[in-house]
Motif scaffolding. Structure first.
Motif, PDB file in Angstrom:
ATOM      1  N   ILE A  12      42.451 -18.539  35.269  1.00  0.00           N
ATOM      2  CA  ILE A  12      43.870 -18.586  35.619  1.00  0.00           C
ATOM      3  C   ILE A  12      44.670 -19.224  34.494  1.00  0.00           C
ATOM      4  O   ILE A  12      45.729 -18.713  34.111  1.00  0.00           O
ATOM      5  CB  ILE A  12      44.081 -19.324  36.962  1.00  0.00           C
ATOM      6  CG1 ILE A  12      43.504 -18.480  38.104  1.00  0.00           C
ATOM      7  CG2 ILE A  12      45.556 -19.631  37.194  1.00  0.00           C
ATOM      8  CD1 ILE A  12      43.404 -19.204  39.422  1.00  0.00           C
ATOM      9  N   LEU A 132      43.774 -12.287  46.993  1.00  0.00           N
ATOM     10  CA  LEU A 132      44.001 -13.455  47.843  1.00  0.00           C
ATOM     11  C   LEU A 132      43.423 -13.265  49.241  1.00  0.00           C
ATOM     12  O   LEU A 132      42.839 -14.191  49.807  1.00  0.00           O
ATOM     13  CB  LEU A 132      45.499 -13.770  47.930  1.00  0.00           C
ATOM     14  CG  LEU A 132      46.165 -14.294  46.665  1.00  0.00           C
ATOM     15  CD1 LEU A 132      47.655 -14.504  46.912  1.00  0.00           C
ATOM     16  CD2 LEU A 132      45.521 -15.586  46.186  1.00  0.00           C
ATOM     17  N   TYR A 138      40.929 -18.883  50.010  1.00  0.00           N
ATOM     18  CA  TYR A 138      42.348 -18.828  50.358  1.00  0.00           C
ATOM     19  C   TYR A 138      42.577 -18.544  51.843  1.00  0.00           C
ATOM     20  O   TYR A 138      43.716 -18.374  52.278  1.00  0.00           O
ATOM     21  CB  TYR A 138      43.066 -17.764  49.520  1.00  0.00           C
ATOM     22  CG  TYR A 138      42.944 -18.022  48.039  1.00  0.00           C
ATOM     23  CD1 TYR A 138      43.420 -19.203  47.472  1.00  0.00           C
ATOM     24  CD2 TYR A 138      42.330 -17.099  47.204  1.00  0.00           C
ATOM     25  CE1 TYR A 138      43.286 -19.456  46.114  1.00  0.00           C
ATOM     26  CE2 TYR A 138      42.199 -17.342  45.849  1.00  0.00           C
ATOM     27  CZ  TYR A 138      42.680 -18.523  45.312  1.00  0.00           C
ATOM     28  OH  TYR A 138      42.552 -18.761  43.975  1.00  0.00           O
ATOM     29  N   HIS A 156      47.615 -23.002  46.454  1.00  0.00           N
ATOM     30  CA  HIS A 156      47.482 -23.935  45.336  1.00  0.00           C
ATOM     31  C   HIS A 156      46.403 -24.977  45.618  1.00  0.00           C
ATOM     32  O   HIS A 156      45.564 -25.257  44.749  1.00  0.00           O
ATOM     33  CB  HIS A 156      48.836 -24.594  45.062  1.00  0.00           C
ATOM     34  CG  HIS A 156      48.850 -25.438  43.839  1.00  0.00           C
ATOM     35  ND1 HIS A 156      49.457 -26.657  43.800  1.00  0.00           N
ATOM     36  CD2 HIS A 156      48.325 -25.234  42.594  1.00  0.00           C
ATOM     37  CE1 HIS A 156      49.304 -27.182  42.588  1.00  0.00           C
ATOM     38  NE2 HIS A 156      48.628 -26.331  41.847  1.00  0.00           N
ATOM     39  N   TYR A 160      44.235 -22.229  43.176  1.00  0.00           N
ATOM     40  CA  TYR A 160      44.967 -21.244  42.385  1.00  0.00           C
ATOM     41  C   TYR A 160      45.908 -21.999  41.458  1.00  0.00           C
ATOM     42  O   TYR A 160      46.809 -22.683  41.908  1.00  0.00           O
ATOM     43  CB  TYR A 160      45.768 -20.328  43.303  1.00  0.00           C
ATOM     44  CG  TYR A 160      46.340 -19.106  42.612  1.00  0.00           C
ATOM     45  CD1 TYR A 160      45.748 -17.866  42.772  1.00  0.00           C
ATOM     46  CD2 TYR A 160      47.467 -19.191  41.800  1.00  0.00           C
ATOM     47  CE1 TYR A 160      46.269 -16.737  42.148  1.00  0.00           C
ATOM     48  CE2 TYR A 160      47.988 -18.066  41.177  1.00  0.00           C
ATOM     49  CZ  TYR A 160      47.384 -16.848  41.351  1.00  0.00           C
ATOM     50  OH  TYR A 160      47.893 -15.730  40.734  1.00  0.00           O
TER      51      TYR A 160
END
Length: 189
Positions: A12, A132, A138, A156, A160
């Motif tokens: 990421i 996701l 998630y 988050h 992420y």
């Protein structure tokens, strides 16, 4: 499991380095055009995967620099989605090798990585929604699809983005540009 999470976080960070996160480089007219196009293109993904459209549009703004990053403009990849083992996955049509930065606890370095290429921007949103919604970490976020702010906070918290202010930045964009208007209460997972 911890190594996998670290690898995902590194990916990421690298994707953000390639896609760019500057939001000030687009004119107000370009910003409005990007928002309206993104709002239209995200709708099918929201309906199919349940990711609030406001979250996906704000992430696309932040991660692609209003669609101006090389990855976004050349490959219609708004989220820095990488190819795994040079395979584009079920939605992307190809992979492209681009310069990027990788980071770990010892620092960052420049390298090249393979990123997904999409035929259309709508596919980038779909791949983001698929990622996701099918990634177990998630799952808690999907308990909050009717509350976009809480949804991105949970995404988050699940790992992420490494930026400690990432959720705050997404929420600020959703508020600043009234991206909540794109959310549908009919989305399903």
């Amino acid at each position: 499991m911890r190594q996998r999470i670290i690898a995902i976080l590194i990916a990421i960070v690298a994707a953000l380095a390639v896609t760019g996160t500057a939001t000030a480089s687009a004119s107000k007219a370009e910003q409005q055009r990007f928002i309206e196009d993104a709002g239209r293109n995200v709708a099918p993904s929201q309906e199919k995967y349940g990711v609030p459209a406001s979250v996906a549009v704000a992430q696309a703004i932040l991660e692609s620099g209003w669609g101006k990053s090389d990855l976004a403009s050349g490959s219609r990849n708004l989220f820095g989605m990488k190819c795994k083992d040079r395979k584009p996955g079920p939605i992307a049509t190809d992979c492209v090798k681009l310069p990027t930065s990788e980071c770990d606890k010892s620092g960052c370095w420049k390298t090249h990585a393979w990123f997904r290429v999409y035929d259309k921007v709508e596919d980038s949103f779909a791949d983001h929604g698929l990622y996701l919604s099918t990634n177990e970490r998630y799952a808690k976020a999907f308990d909050h699809t009717a509350d976009a702010d809480r949804f991105i906070v949970e995404v988050h918290r699940a790992g992420y983005a490494t930026d400690p202010k990432y959720a705050d930045k997404i929420i600020k964009l959703m508020n600043q540009y009234d991206l909540y208007r794109f959310n549908s209460t009919e989305s399903r997972v």
